[in-house]
Design a protein around this motif. Structure first.
Motif, mmCIF file in Angstrom:
data_model
loop_
_atom_site.group_PDB
_atom_site.id
_atom_site.type_symbol
_atom_site.label_atom_id
_atom_site.label_comp_id
_atom_site.label_asym_id
_atom_site.label_seq_id
_atom_site.Cartn_x
_atom_site.Cartn_y
_atom_site.Cartn_z
ATOM 1 N N MET A 1 0.808 -1.080 -0.018
ATOM 2 C CA MET A 1 -0.036 -0.132 0.070
ATOM 3 C C MET A 1 0.838 1.243 0.030
ATOM 4 O O MET A 1 2.170 1.124 0.382
ATOM 5 C CB MET A 1 -0.895 -0.115 1.118
ATOM 6 C CG MET A 1 -1.954 -1.207 1.214
ATOM 7 S SD MET A 1 -2.968 -1.082 2.678
ATOM 8 C CE MET A 1 -4.229 -0.057 1.753
ATOM 9 N N ILE A 3 0.851 5.748 0.771
ATOM 10 C CA ILE A 3 0.392 6.968 1.239
ATOM 11 C C ILE A 3 0.929 8.223 0.681
ATOM 12 O O ILE A 3 2.307 8.277 0.361
ATOM 13 C CB ILE A 3 0.704 7.082 2.902
ATOM 14 C CG1 ILE A 3 0.320 5.871 3.662
ATOM 15 C CG2 ILE A 3 0.245 8.610 3.356
ATOM 16 C CD1 ILE A 3 0.848 5.822 5.179
ATOM 17 N N LYS A 23 -0.192 7.199 8.665
ATOM 18 C CA LYS A 23 0.879 6.105 8.890
ATOM 19 C C LYS A 23 0.699 5.113 10.074
ATOM 20 O O LYS A 23 0.826 3.872 10.043
ATOM 21 C CB LYS A 23 2.345 6.820 9.334
ATOM 22 C CG LYS A 23 2.600 7.484 7.962
ATOM 23 C CD LYS A 23 4.082 8.158 8.559
ATOM 24 C CE LYS A 23 5.078 7.531 9.069
ATOM 25 N NZ LYS A 23 6.364 8.489 9.482
ATOM 26 N N TYR A 26 -1.881 2.482 8.745
ATOM 27 C CA TYR A 26 -1.347 1.736 7.758
ATOM 28 C C TYR A 26 0.220 1.680 7.788
ATOM 29 O O TYR A 26 0.989 2.315 7.041
ATOM 30 C CB TYR A 26 -1.509 2.304 6.363
ATOM 31 C CG TYR A 26 -3.063 2.216 6.000
ATOM 32 C CD1 TYR A 26 -4.000 1.073 5.458
ATOM 33 C CD2 TYR A 26 -3.982 3.229 5.965
ATOM 34 C CE1 TYR A 26 -5.203 1.117 5.222
ATOM 35 C CE2 TYR A 26 -5.440 3.352 6.059
ATOM 36 C CZ TYR A 26 -5.827 2.333 5.681
ATOM 37 O OH TYR A 26 -7.208 2.198 5.376
ATOM 38 N N LYS A 28 2.431 -0.239 7.468
ATOM 39 C CA LYS A 28 3.392 -0.847 6.233
ATOM 40 C C LYS A 28 3.377 -0.300 5.024
ATOM 41 O O LYS A 28 4.063 -0.713 4.173
ATOM 42 C CB LYS A 28 3.180 -2.461 6.437
ATOM 43 C CG LYS A 28 3.179 -3.338 7.422
ATOM 44 C CD LYS A 28 3.099 -4.692 7.342
ATOM 45 C CE LYS A 28 3.129 -5.386 8.531
ATOM 46 N NZ LYS A 28 2.978 -6.900 8.325
ATOM 47 N N ALA A 29 2.488 0.758 4.822
ATOM 48 C CA ALA A 29 2.573 1.322 3.502
ATOM 49 C C ALA A 29 3.631 2.221 3.364
ATOM 50 O O ALA A 29 4.439 2.947 4.205
ATOM 51 C CB ALA A 29 1.142 2.488 3.448
ATOM 52 N N VAL A 253 -4.462 7.227 0.719
ATOM 53 C CA VAL A 253 -3.856 5.840 0.914
ATOM 54 C C VAL A 253 -4.575 5.216 -0.372
ATOM 55 O O VAL A 253 -5.816 4.963 -0.426
ATOM 56 C CB VAL A 253 -4.246 5.116 2.233
ATOM 57 C CG1 VAL A 253 -3.734 3.846 2.314
ATOM 58 C CG2 VAL A 253 -4.087 5.911 3.518
ATOM 59 N N ASN A 255 -4.324 1.321 -2.600
ATOM 60 C CA ASN A 255 -3.897 -0.178 -2.528
ATOM 61 C C ASN A 255 -2.880 -0.275 -3.434
ATOM 62 O O ASN A 255 -2.665 0.678 -4.556
ATOM 63 C CB ASN A 255 -5.009 -0.892 -3.101
ATOM 64 C CG ASN A 255 -6.250 -0.826 -1.902
ATOM 65 O OD1 ASN A 255 -5.896 -1.180 -0.448
ATOM 66 N ND2 ASN A 255 -7.324 -0.331 -2.120
ATOM 67 N N GLU A 262 -8.241 4.710 1.504
ATOM 68 C CA GLU A 262 -8.727 5.843 2.576
ATOM 69 C C GLU A 262 -8.373 7.192 2.254
ATOM 70 O O GLU A 262 -7.242 7.284 1.484
ATOM 71 C CB GLU A 262 -8.559 5.280 3.721
ATOM 72 C CG GLU A 262 -9.109 6.138 5.157
ATOM 73 C CD GLU A 262 -9.180 5.468 6.205
ATOM 74 O OE1 GLU A 262 -9.459 6.206 7.213
ATOM 75 O OE2 GLU A 262 -8.515 4.338 6.427
#
Length: 265
Positions: A1, A3, A23, A26, A28-29, A253, A255, A262
């Motif tokens: 993912m 950001i 962050k 998410y 791991k983004a 955010v 995918n 989001e």
């Protein structure tokens, strides 16, 4: 993912808080910053320092046209480039970065070059970042898939929004281009309240065949321009460069396939 956070224009802590919220949600983004960290609001130093620290921790930061103006001011040592940057917010940025109230001058250029790390950091920033399914860039990539030059990636507006195919006389240069790159394109650069245009084929996300600019309310949400069976072009600039109360950025955010997961704003 991923950001994506772009165009804070010296907003400082409120924009940083949005990025940190994303962050935390998410962790791991991959964080990607889209440029224009300076010029506009009073906190260019705080904003740019945060971006620089984040890059050291693994984030990716792209060059924006306002950073390019700073580079031109330093590299060219020319009154024209000084006037261009000064007209776009240099005084506020210099005051923040150097704690000085002076206007643009050769002395300011030398101080930015020799007494800070900002010049070299900005000089090394890439123009875009691409994955298998997404292109992140400040202003735009030519949507027909043809090679895109530096100025276009930093400055493009209407030439990126619109296509020339199937246009009637009353909609000339207002028809949204099809995205033929095969990838979702994510940009900042233009406050989304200024974007408008017509769709000439079935599209995604809008009940009518057009998107209208909002120059009364100046709301600047994330705008997605997408034809059916094509990847989207996602516009994210929340209008931080202007004096718009409560506008502290759009943090998006995504995918891995380029769809929006989001939005933080």
């Amino acid at each position: 993912m991923y950001i994506f956070a772009s165009d804070p224009h010296g907003t400082g802590q409120p924009w940083i808080d949005l990025v940190e919220r994303a962050k935390q949600a998410y962790p791991k983004a991959q964080v990607v910053f889209g440029g224009d960290y300076i010029d506009g609001r009073p906190f260019s130093k705080k904003t740019l320092d945060y971006v620089m620290t984040s890059v050291k921790a693994g984030a990716i930061a792209l060059l924006g046209n306002h950073e390019q103006m700073l580079l031109d001011f330093i590299d060219q040592q020319d009154d024209f480039f000084a006037a261009v940057w000064y007209g776009n917010g240099a005084k506020t940025t210099i005051k923040s970065l150097l704690s000085l109230n002076h206007c643009c001058s050769k002395r300011m250029a030398k101080k930015l070059l020799k007494e800070t790390d900002y010049y070299q950091f900005i000089k090394d920033l890439p123009l875009d970042y691409q994955t298998d399914n997404i292109i992140f860039v400040h202003a735009g990539i030519k949507p027909d898939g043809s090679p895109t030059d530096r100025d276009y990636k930093l400055w493009a507006r209407e030439e990126y929004w619109y296509g020339c195919e199937n246009q009637s006389a009353d909609k000339l240069f207002t028809v949204f281009a099809h995205n033929q790159t095969g990838k979702t394109i994510v940009t900042g650069h233009t406050p989304t309240c200024l974007i408008n245009g017509f769709f000439n084929d079935p599209h995604v996300g809008y009940p009518d065949d057009e998107i209208l600019s909002d120059t009364k309310g100046y709301r600047c949400p994330v705008v997605s321009v997408q034809f059916i069976d094509e990847p989207a072009r996602i516009f994210t600039d929340n209008g931080c460069h202007g004096d718009l109360q409560g506008h502290n950025g759009n943090v998006v955010v995504l995918n891995d396939d380029g769809t929006i997961a989001e939005i933080f704003s």
